[in-house]
Write a protein that holds these residues in place. Structure first.
Motif, PDB file in Angstrom:
ATOM      1  N   ARG A   1      10.438  10.786  86.799  1.00  0.00           N
ATOM      2  CA  ARG A   1      10.217   9.312  86.294  1.00  0.00           C
ATOM      3  C   ARG A   1       9.582   9.425  84.925  1.00  0.00           C
ATOM      4  N   TYR A   2       8.338  10.127  85.084  1.00  0.00           N
ATOM      5  CA  TYR A   2       7.482  10.109  84.068  1.00  0.00           C
ATOM      6  C   TYR A   2       8.316  10.458  82.575  1.00  0.00           C
ATOM      7  N   ALA A   3       9.108  11.736  82.780  1.00  0.00           N
ATOM      8  CA  ALA A   3       9.974  12.299  81.743  1.00  0.00           C
ATOM      9  C   ALA A   3      10.839  11.100  80.920  1.00  0.00           C
ATOM     10  N   ARG A   4      11.432  10.340  82.022  1.00  0.00           N
ATOM     11  CA  ARG A   4      12.196   9.188  81.473  1.00  0.00           C
ATOM     12  C   ARG A   4      11.516   8.161  80.406  1.00  0.00           C
ATOM     13  N   TRP A   5      10.302   7.856  81.228  1.00  0.00           N
ATOM     14  CA  TRP A   5       9.474   6.811  80.354  1.00  0.00           C
ATOM     15  C   TRP A   5       8.982   7.393  79.245  1.00  0.00           C
ATOM     16  N   HIS A   6       8.486   8.337  79.144  1.00  0.00           N
ATOM     17  CA  HIS A   6       7.940   9.120  77.820  1.00  0.00           C
ATOM     18  C   HIS A   6       9.023   9.132  76.779  1.00  0.00           C
ATOM     19  N   VAL A   7      10.198   9.509  77.197  1.00  0.00           N
ATOM     20  CA  VAL A   7      11.311   9.734  76.119  1.00  0.00           C
ATOM     21  C   VAL A   7      11.671   8.222  75.899  1.00  0.00           C
ATOM     22  N   TYR A   8      11.828   7.341  76.569  1.00  0.00           N
ATOM     23  CA  TYR A   8      11.947   5.973  76.122  1.00  0.00           C
ATOM     24  C   TYR A   8      10.757   5.423  75.216  1.00  0.00           C
ATOM     25  N   ARG A   9       9.491   5.575  75.543  1.00  0.00           N
ATOM     26  CA  ARG A   9       8.676   5.121  74.675  1.00  0.00           C
ATOM     27  C   ARG A   9       8.267   5.789  73.390  1.00  0.00           C
ATOM     28  N   GLU A  10       8.568   7.291  73.419  1.00  0.00           N
ATOM     29  CA  GLU A  10       8.276   8.082  72.370  1.00  0.00           C
ATOM     30  C   GLU A  10       9.579   8.026  71.539  1.00  0.00           C
ATOM     31  N   ARG A  11      11.050   8.149  72.000  1.00  0.00           N
ATOM     32  CA  ARG A  11      12.136   8.132  71.063  1.00  0.00           C
ATOM     33  C   ARG A  11      12.996   6.991  70.973  1.00  0.00           C
ATOM     34  N   GLY A  12      12.732   5.721  72.012  1.00  0.00           N
ATOM     35  CA  GLY A  12      13.211   4.772  71.928  1.00  0.00           C
ATOM     36  C   GLY A  12      14.596   4.681  72.489  1.00  0.00           C
ATOM     37  N   TYR A  13      14.901   5.684  73.231  1.00  0.00           N
ATOM     38  CA  TYR A  13      16.286   5.923  74.221  1.00  0.00           C
ATOM     39  C   TYR A  13      15.975   4.997  75.309  1.00  0.00           C
ATOM     40  N   ASP A  14      17.320   4.584  75.777  1.00  0.00           N
ATOM     41  CA  ASP A  14      17.075   3.651  76.917  1.00  0.00           C
ATOM     42  C   ASP A  14      17.168   4.337  78.206  1.00  0.00           C
ATOM     43  N   THR A  15      16.338   5.361  78.459  1.00  0.00           N
ATOM     44  CA  THR A  15      16.337   6.517  79.604  1.00  0.00           C
ATOM     45  C   THR A  15      15.854   6.093  80.680  1.00  0.00           C
ATOM     46  N   VAL A  16      15.005   4.949  81.033  1.00  0.00           N
ATOM     47  CA  VAL A  16      14.550   4.445  82.245  1.00  0.00           C
ATOM     48  C   VAL A  16      15.588   3.597  83.047  1.00  0.00           C
ATOM     49  N   PRO A  17      15.942   3.761  84.086  1.00  0.00           N
ATOM     50  CA  PRO A  17      16.861   2.929  84.869  1.00  0.00           C
ATOM     51  C   PRO A  17      16.274   1.329  84.552  1.00  0.00           C
ATOM     52  N   PRO A  18      17.080   0.472  84.451  1.00  0.00           N
ATOM     53  CA  PRO A  18      16.582  -0.680  84.026  1.00  0.00           C
ATOM     54  C   PRO A  18      15.599  -1.608  85.117  1.00  0.00           C
ATOM     55  N   ARG A  19      15.837  -1.409  86.348  1.00  0.00           N
ATOM     56  CA  ARG A  19      14.983  -2.005  87.364  1.00  0.00           C
ATOM     57  C   ARG A  19      13.767  -1.254  87.705  1.00  0.00           C
ATOM     58  N   GLU A  20      13.737  -0.235  86.964  1.00  0.00           N
ATOM     59  CA  GLU A  20      12.258   0.714  87.110  1.00  0.00           C
ATOM     60  C   GLU A  20      11.302   0.598  85.858  1.00  0.00           C
ATOM     61  N   ASN A  21      12.105  -0.114  84.879  1.00  0.00           N
ATOM     62  CA  ASN A  21      11.135  -0.051  83.534  1.00  0.00           C
ATOM     63  C   ASN A  21      10.069  -1.317  83.500  1.00  0.00           C
ATOM     64  N   PRO A  22       8.831  -0.918  83.362  1.00  0.00           N
ATOM     65  CA  PRO A  22       7.800  -1.840  83.457  1.00  0.00           C
ATOM     66  C   PRO A  22       7.885  -2.823  82.177  1.00  0.00           C
ATOM     67  N   ASP A  23       8.523  -2.690  81.188  1.00  0.00           N
ATOM     68  CA  ASP A  23       8.744  -3.610  80.149  1.00  0.00           C
ATOM     69  C   ASP A  23       9.475  -4.638  80.554  1.00  0.00           C
ATOM     70  N   ARG A  24      10.724  -4.217  81.107  1.00  0.00           N
ATOM     71  CA  ARG A  24      11.696  -5.306  81.586  1.00  0.00           C
ATOM     72  C   ARG A  24      11.142  -6.086  82.753  1.00  0.00           C
ATOM     73  N   LEU A  25      10.325  -5.196  83.618  1.00  0.00           N
ATOM     74  CA  LEU A  25       9.670  -6.285  84.777  1.00  0.00           C
ATOM     75  C   LEU A  25       8.661  -7.141  84.224  1.00  0.00           C
ATOM     76  N   MET A  26       7.915  -6.522  83.022  1.00  0.00           N
ATOM     77  CA  MET A  26       7.109  -7.541  82.396  1.00  0.00           C
ATOM     78  C   MET A  26       7.702  -9.002  81.901  1.00  0.00           C
ATOM     79  N   ALA A  27       8.706  -8.670  81.432  1.00  0.00           N
ATOM     80  CA  ALA A  27       9.652  -9.603  80.719  1.00  0.00           C
ATOM     81  C   ALA A  27      10.100 -10.525  81.983  1.00  0.00           C
TER      82      ALA A  27
END
Length: 301
Positions: free
Chosen positions: A63-89
């Motif tokens: 889970r943390y690896a997906r989050w790190h790649v999403y935040r550092e590389r911009g790839y949409d690697t986090v499953p949508p329902r698990e992404n804190p940015d989507r949840l915040m929105a």
């Protein structure tokens, strides 16, 4: 939890992750978050030979690896329902709804919940389910604009709005903000699904009935509420907003890291978080408003 991106080619990203047990994991991940290789010398390759804690360390790393790649590389690697940015929105979108719009989107959900506590008939899509069993009602949301296309990310922008009062719960801080001050953090609910139902008989048996009314796309967030009496809370809308904040908390905890300070509050978040907190000793019972929490850091539990 410590992570280092070790390389990237046209197909994958490579990472080295040190888990909260000081074990190294080597991971190769595709740009959609699919993990093609995951190995650690510290744990058995056979899942049946790993303890519950050891298996959870591995899941935290993924889970943390997906989050790190999403935040550092911009790839949409986090499953949508698990992404804190989507949840915040989603939290912001639900909080901003008028009472009429909120009723249109979530009135049926409130009615289904209330049926467990008045004289209504509880209709469940399972012939062997008892209304007194653990029943979780789920409803998916899609948002516009796309929550992962923001720079800085949505959660960071929201956190910056009350940086000087970071020890306040997120919901309290949200109440103090004027939505006119939110600038581009203005999200609309594009659609909601029908209501899905999850049943757990408490004996390890679980079943899910998906609504025929789906979004037709990956949801940005999923409301998932254990049956409770909605008349016991002052505002069902405020309860849903709090629920999404607790989901953000759970998603960080399940990555093996402390949640941001404003999200260190107790209450029902994700069903996955509840299962982990209830049955894995790496977590405390953050889902319960009555539990005594000694640490918000999964590394120290």
């Amino acid at each position: 939890m410590d992570v280092l991106i070790t390389g990237e080619n046209d197909e994958r990203v490579g990472l080295s992750v040190i888990d909260n047990n000081d074990a190294e994991h080597v991971i190769e991940m595709e740009f959609d978050g699919d993990i093609k290789y995951h190995h650690s010398d510290e744990y058995s390759r056979n899942p049946a030979l790993r303890t519950r804690k050891e298996s959870e360390y591995g899941m935290q790393v993924r889970r943390y690896a997906r989050w790190h790649v999403y935040r550092e590389r911009g790839y949409d690697t986090v499953p949508p329902r698990e992404n804190p940015d989507r949840l915040m929105a989603a939290l912001l979108a639900v909080a901003e709804l008028s009472s009429t719009a909120f009723e249109n989107y979530f009135g049926d959900l409130e009615t289904r919940l209330q049926a467990h506590y008045d004289d209504s008939t509880v209709e469940l899509p399972f012939p062997d389910a008892d209304p007194d069993d653990a029943i979780v009602y789920q409803q998916d949301l899609s948002l516009q604009p796309d929550p992962v296309q923001f720079d800085p990310p949505v959660l960071e922008q929201f956190m910056a709005r009350f940086e000087g009062d970071s020890d306040s719960p997120a919901i309290d801080a949200l109440d103090e903000l004027q939505f006119g001050e939110m600038d581009v953090l203005d999200f609309d609910i594009e659609a909601v699904s029908g209501i899905h139902v999850l049943h757990n008989d408490g004996q390890g048996n679980q079943q899910v009935a998906e609504s025929e009314q789906t979004l037709g796309c990956e949801p940005d967030a999923r409301i998932e509420l254990l049956a409770f009496d909605p008349s016991s809370v002052e505002s069902f809308q405020h309860y849903l907003v709090s629920h999404l904040a607790y989901q953000i908390r759970d998603r960080f905890l399940l990555m093996g890291v402390k949640p941001p300070v404003p999200f260190r509050t107790q209450g029902w978040g994700t069903y996955e978080g509840f299962q982990c907190q209830k049955f894995c000793s790496l977590y405390e019972e953050y889902w319960s408003s009555e539990a005594e929490i000694t640490s918000w850091d999964p590394e120290t539990v």
